[in-house]
Design an enzyme around this catalytic site. Structure first.
Site, PDB file in Angstrom:
ATOM      1  N   ASP A 186      32.521  46.091  38.994  1.00 31.76           N
ATOM      2  CA  ASP A 186      32.281  45.117  38.347  1.00 31.76           C
ATOM      3  C   ASP A 186      32.719  43.465  39.960  1.00 31.76           C
ATOM      4  O   ASP A 186      33.260  43.070  39.593  1.00 31.76           O
ATOM      5  CB  ASP A 186      33.376  44.318  37.101  1.00 31.76           C
ATOM      6  CG  ASP A 186      34.965  44.856  37.950  1.00 31.76           C
ATOM      7  OD1 ASP A 186      35.101  46.050  38.972  1.00 31.76           O
ATOM      8  OD2 ASP A 186      35.838  45.407  37.396  1.00 31.76           O
ATOM      9  N   LYS A 202      52.674  44.610  42.206  1.00 28.39           N
ATOM     10  CA  LYS A 202      52.268  43.132  41.563  1.00 28.39           C
ATOM     11  C   LYS A 202      53.417  43.101  42.740  1.00 28.39           C
ATOM     12  O   LYS A 202      54.405  43.795  41.669  1.00 28.39           O
ATOM     13  CB  LYS A 202      51.720  43.200  40.732  1.00 28.39           C
ATOM     14  CG  LYS A 202      50.192  42.603  40.286  1.00 28.39           C
ATOM     15  CD  LYS A 202      49.870  41.622  39.194  1.00 28.39           C
ATOM     16  CE  LYS A 202      48.625  42.301  38.557  1.00 28.39           C
ATOM     17  NZ  LYS A 202      48.664  42.184  37.386  1.00 28.39           N
ATOM     18  N   ASP A 216      35.953  39.186  41.922  1.00 29.60           N
ATOM     19  CA  ASP A 216      36.495  40.539  41.315  1.00 29.60           C
ATOM     20  C   ASP A 216      35.692  40.064  39.758  1.00 29.60           C
ATOM     21  O   ASP A 216      36.862  39.053  39.220  1.00 29.60           O
ATOM     22  CB  ASP A 216      37.619  41.253  41.068  1.00 29.60           C
ATOM     23  CG  ASP A 216      37.897  42.122  40.116  1.00 29.60           C
ATOM     24  OD1 ASP A 216      36.979  42.142  38.759  1.00 29.60           O
ATOM     25  OD2 ASP A 216      38.230  42.703  39.299  1.00 29.60           O
TER      26      ASP A 216
HETATM   27  P1  GTP Z   1      38.959  45.449  31.736  1.00 26.58           P
HETATM   28  O1  GTP Z   1      38.838  45.843  30.623  1.00 26.58           O
HETATM   29  O2  GTP Z   1      38.788  43.670  31.220  1.00 26.58           O
HETATM   30  O3  GTP Z   1      40.380  45.245  32.540  1.00 26.58           O
HETATM   31  O4  GTP Z   1      38.067  45.838  32.866  1.00 26.58           O
HETATM   32  P2  GTP Z   1      37.575  47.233  32.585  1.00 26.58           P
HETATM   33  O5  GTP Z   1      37.300  48.198  31.880  1.00 26.58           O
HETATM   34  O6  GTP Z   1      36.602  47.438  34.151  1.00 26.58           O
HETATM   35  O7  GTP Z   1      38.755  48.000  33.665  1.00 26.58           O
HETATM   36  P3  GTP Z   1      38.809  47.554  35.670  1.00 26.58           P
HETATM   37  O8  GTP Z   1      38.310  46.534  35.819  1.00 26.58           O
HETATM   38  O9  GTP Z   1      40.283  47.748  36.325  1.00 26.58           O
HETATM   39  O10 GTP Z   1      37.990  48.860  35.771  1.00 26.58           O
HETATM   40  C1  GTP Z   1      37.758  48.854  37.169  1.00 26.58           C
HETATM   41  C2  GTP Z   1      36.141  49.240  37.620  1.00 26.58           C
HETATM   42  O11 GTP Z   1      36.125  50.493  36.835  1.00 26.58           O
HETATM   43  C3  GTP Z   1      35.516  48.601  36.501  1.00 26.58           C
HETATM   44  O12 GTP Z   1      34.248  49.235  37.356  1.00 26.58           O
HETATM   45  C4  GTP Z   1      35.322  49.318  35.131  1.00 26.58           C
HETATM   46  O13 GTP Z   1      33.734  49.632  34.402  1.00 26.58           O
HETATM   47  C5  GTP Z   1      35.966  51.131  35.075  1.00 26.58           C
HETATM   48  N1  GTP Z   1      36.303  51.995  34.830  1.00 26.58           N
HETATM   49  C6  GTP Z   1      37.648  51.810  34.186  1.00 26.58           C
HETATM   50  N2  GTP Z   1      38.226  52.693  33.877  1.00 26.58           N
HETATM   51  C7  GTP Z   1      37.446  53.440  33.399  1.00 26.58           C
HETATM   52  C8  GTP Z   1      36.758  54.937  33.356  1.00 26.58           C
HETATM   53  O14 GTP Z   1      38.020  55.297  32.193  1.00 26.58           O
HETATM   54  N3  GTP Z   1      35.886  56.005  33.100  1.00 26.58           N
HETATM   55  C9  GTP Z   1      35.001  55.175  33.845  1.00 26.58           C
HETATM   56  N4  GTP Z   1      33.670  55.870  33.923  1.00 26.58           N
HETATM   57  N5  GTP Z   1      35.290  53.982  34.574  1.00 26.58           N
HETATM   58  C10 GTP Z   1      36.099  53.400  34.366  1.00 26.58           C
END
Ligand code: GTP
Length: 355
Positions: free
Chosen positions: A109, A160, A218
């Protein structure tokens, strides 16, 4: 070089957009968000990418198959989400790199214009375990911060705090020595940010920071998602995947825009979308079959598939889910989100989150 792309998150902050489509597949400047990342990764020398998937896993392979934008693609699915570190460990079984090879890890993202080759060069010259891309932000109190010493070595990975010691933050792009990935516990939920990086630093491993503060975003919130799409359309970040030249607007084939409508500020208009006479649409994302009626005003907003805005309505900083309908004469502002299929009758709402 090989990369692992983390795309398994639920994207909760972007709901309702992420109810039907995972965040990395949301149309952004005319193509799936990931298309921009794949094209950029290819330009930076990445030849093969392992997708670490979980939420709506099957949609990624349907979207990209086994090769796209010059990169070979493979998919690894988690039965249960394993967090960022657990996902990296799990996806590593599909890597072909040797133990000392650098492996790039990308959050799915992030829009970034930084120099990945320079990051990898620093990693190899320092013989590092991990090298993080760090970017500088004006207000680091909203992020965890990552201080470095005079040699660029990361000295701490801090949560943070209202009083941050540096404005350098983790930008979500890492180079791991392959063998270091194999030290992450297997089959467990692990966070690289909260567990792996602090533990590596505490153990004395060489963790380097590649500080580079070019374009970085982001896209995890609706405001940032709209900004990212707008920046790509306007050309603030060049993307080889953009299906058109940069400019005030990107109109996909099959969209229809009235000659006297004003559409600008990096707006993208999906297939089959309609903007009627006298409407003004700026800095917004209209997905396929969205509809903006006569005289309506839409600013910094997202209209999902088939969403409809009635005559004379005003939307500013609003997200409409798939098929949501805003009746004529409504005024919606300030981060309001309308869930898929919800219909607001004419002049029912004059709403501002600020008032
Ligand atoms: P929010 O729920 O809005 O916080 O978004 P998110 O679920 O994408 O979480 P976050 O932005 O913290 O994740 C950062 C990156 O890691 C993103 O590209 C997510 O797709 C990926 N990510 C987060 N958790 C996992 C997981 O449990 N498994 C995998 N495969 N990718 C994850």
């Amino acid at each position: 070089m090989e990369a692992i792309l983390l795309v398994g998150g639920q994207g909760t902050r972007l709901r309702p957009l992420t109810i039907s489509t995972p965040k990395p597949l949301l149309p952004t400047a005319g193509v799936a968000f990931l298309a921009h990342q794949l094209a950029r990764a290819h330009a930076e020398g990445v030849e093969r990418i392992v997708f670490a998937t979980s939420y709506r896993a099957e949609m990624f392979e349907e979207a990209f198959g086994n090769r796209a934008h010059g990169v070979d693609l493979v998919y690894v699915v988690e039965d249960e989400p394993l967090g960022t570190g657990g996902a990296i460990r799990n996806a590593a079984r599909a890597l072909t790199s040797g133990p000392d090879d650098p492996v790039l890890i990308l959050n799915g993202d992030i829009l970034s214009g930084h120099d990945v080759r320079a990051q990898v060069k620093l990693h190899e010259e320092a013989g590092a375990a991990v090298t993080l891309h760090l970017t500088e932000v004006d207000d680091p109190s909203r992020f965890g911060c990552v201080p470095t010493d005079d040699h660029g070595r990361v000295t701490a990975f801090l949560e943070k705090t209202p009083d941050p010691v540096t404005n350098q933050i983790n930008a979500g792009c890492y180079v791991f020595r392959r063998s270091v990935i194999d030290t992450i516990p297997e089959g467990e939920v692990v966070s690289v940010e909260r567990e792996t990086f602090p533990a590596l630093i505490a153990s004395g491993a060489t963790v380097m920071g590649h500080v580079e503060s070019g374009y970085w975003l982001d896209v995890g919130t609706p405001e940032a998602f709209v900004r990212g799409s707008r920046d790509l359309v306007l050309g603030a970040l060049a993307s080889p995947a953009m299906p058109g030249e940069p400019g005030e607007r990107l109109t996909l084939p099959g969209a229809s825009v009235a000659a006297d409508a004003v559409v600008a500020g990096g707006t993208s208009i999906g297939r089959g979308a309609v903007i009627e006479s006298g409407a003004t649409v700026t800095g917004s994302v209209l997905l396929d079959d969205a509809f903006v009626a006569e005289g309506a005003t839409v600013r910094d907003s997202v209209l999902s598939r088939g969403a409809r805005v009635g005559g004379g309505a005003v939307l500013d900083g609003v997200v409409l889910g798939d098929g949501a309908v805003v009746g004529p004469g409504n005024e919606l502002r300030g981060g309001l989100r309308v869930w898929p299929g919800v219909e607001l009758p004419p002049t029912a709402v004059r709403f501002s989150a600020d008032t």
